[in-house]
Design a protein around this motif. Sequence first.
Motif, PDB file in Angstrom:
ATOM      1  N   HIS A 185      -7.384   2.667   5.498  1.00 18.14           N
ATOM      2  CA  HIS A 185      -6.444   3.304   6.421  1.00 18.14           C
ATOM      3  C   HIS A 185      -7.268   3.840   7.594  1.00 18.14           C
ATOM      4  O   HIS A 185      -7.845   4.915   7.525  1.00 18.14           O
ATOM      5  N   THR A 237       0.251  -3.685  -5.998  1.00 17.26           N
ATOM      6  CA  THR A 237       0.525  -2.374  -5.412  1.00 17.26           C
ATOM      7  C   THR A 237      -0.779  -1.607  -5.436  1.00 17.26           C
ATOM      8  O   THR A 237      -1.426  -1.493  -6.486  1.00 17.26           O
ATOM      9  N   ILE A 238      -1.166  -1.092  -4.269  1.00 16.92           N
ATOM     10  CA  ILE A 238      -2.437  -0.363  -4.152  1.00 16.92           C
ATOM     11  C   ILE A 238      -2.154   1.045  -3.660  1.00 16.92           C
ATOM     12  O   ILE A 238      -1.541   1.235  -2.607  1.00 16.92           O
ATOM     13  N   ARG A 239      -2.605   2.009  -4.440  1.00 19.22           N
ATOM     14  CA  ARG A 239      -2.464   3.419  -4.060  1.00 19.22           C
ATOM     15  C   ARG A 239      -3.671   3.813  -3.217  1.00 19.22           C
ATOM     16  O   ARG A 239      -4.815   3.627  -3.629  1.00 19.22           O
ATOM     17  N   MET A 240      -3.388   4.326  -2.025  1.00 21.87           N
ATOM     18  CA  MET A 240      -4.470   4.750  -1.142  1.00 21.87           C
ATOM     19  C   MET A 240      -5.065   6.057  -1.652  1.00 21.87           C
ATOM     20  O   MET A 240      -4.345   6.926  -2.155  1.00 21.87           O
ATOM     21  N   ARG A 245       4.039   3.793   3.671  1.00 18.77           N
ATOM     22  CA  ARG A 245       4.062   2.646   2.757  1.00 18.77           C
ATOM     23  C   ARG A 245       4.062   1.405   3.631  1.00 18.77           C
ATOM     24  O   ARG A 245       4.863   1.290   4.548  1.00 18.77           O
ATOM     25  N   LEU A 267      -8.445  -2.270   1.047  1.00 16.85           N
ATOM     26  CA  LEU A 267      -7.682  -1.723   2.163  1.00 16.85           C
ATOM     27  C   LEU A 267      -8.400  -0.514   2.736  1.00 16.85           C
ATOM     28  O   LEU A 267      -9.030   0.250   2.002  1.00 16.85           O
ATOM     29  N   ALA A 283      -6.943  -4.849   6.051  1.00 22.58           N
ATOM     30  CA  ALA A 283      -6.871  -5.452   4.722  1.00 22.58           C
ATOM     31  C   ALA A 283      -7.788  -6.665   4.638  1.00 22.58           C
ATOM     32  O   ALA A 283      -7.920  -7.414   5.599  1.00 22.58           O
ATOM     33  N   GLY A 287      -8.311   1.709  -0.635  1.00 16.32           N
ATOM     34  CA  GLY A 287      -7.719   1.300  -1.904  1.00 16.32           C
ATOM     35  C   GLY A 287      -8.162  -0.108  -2.249  1.00 16.32           C
ATOM     36  O   GLY A 287      -8.608  -0.871  -1.376  1.00 16.32           O
ATOM     37  N   ALA A 322       0.866  -1.184   0.000  1.00 20.53           N
ATOM     38  CA  ALA A 322       0.000   0.000   0.000  1.00 20.53           C
ATOM     39  C   ALA A 322       0.899   1.229   0.000  1.00 20.53           C
ATOM     40  O   ALA A 322       1.799   1.350   0.842  1.00 20.53           O
ATOM     41  N   VAL A 339      -3.805  -0.190   9.064  1.00 20.83           N
ATOM     42  CA  VAL A 339      -4.381  -0.491   7.752  1.00 20.83           C
ATOM     43  C   VAL A 339      -5.099  -1.823   7.900  1.00 20.83           C
ATOM     44  O   VAL A 339      -4.510  -2.818   8.318  1.00 20.83           O
TER      45      VAL A 339
END
Length: 155
Positions: A97, A147-150, A78, A95, A50, A117, A38, A48
Motif C-alpha cells: 500500500h 484474499t490478502i489482509r494488509m 478494499r 502487495l 501488486a 500483504g 486486498a 496498491v
Amino acid sequence: MQNRPGTFGKLSALAIGAVSLLTLGNSANTRQDVIVTAIDLRSSDGTVLACLTPSDGAFPDCGEDDRSQRRIVRANTRVTIVFNDVEPGEYAVSLLHDENGNGKVDKALFIPTEGFGFSRDAKLRLGPPRFSAAAFKVSSEAPVYQTIRMRYLKR
C-alpha cells in the motif's frame, strides 16, 4: 430407405472432427485469472502495488522476471486486483500500500511504514516470507481467488 455405402463413415468422420475441434478449443484455453482482494487498508490514499510471480528469486518485488505480472490500482479500504491469463503453475502474490505514491517501500529503521500483504496470508519472519510460504497453485480448471489482509507495522 436405402443404406448408402460410406454414409456412416462420412458421418463418423464429421463427428470425430467436431469433437476434436471442441477439445482443441478447450485445451487451448489453459490459462486462468487470479483475482486478489486486498482488505483492511488503513486509508484510500495512494495506490496498491501488486506483484504476481512464479519465481522464488523474484519474490516479493517481481524483480526483473519477465514471467511476473505487475499491477497498480488506486487504493481504497478494499481493492480487487486481477491478473489475467496466468499459466498453470505455482505463484505467489505480494502487495504494497504505497500511501504516498512514490512507487517504493518507505521504511523507518528498516521497518516498513506502509502496508503490505502476501498470498496465503504468509507472515513476516525477520523480513518478507519465503516464496514457499506464500505460494499457491494455478490450474487450468478455474480462476483462483486470494484474499490478502494488509498489515501495518507503523502507525
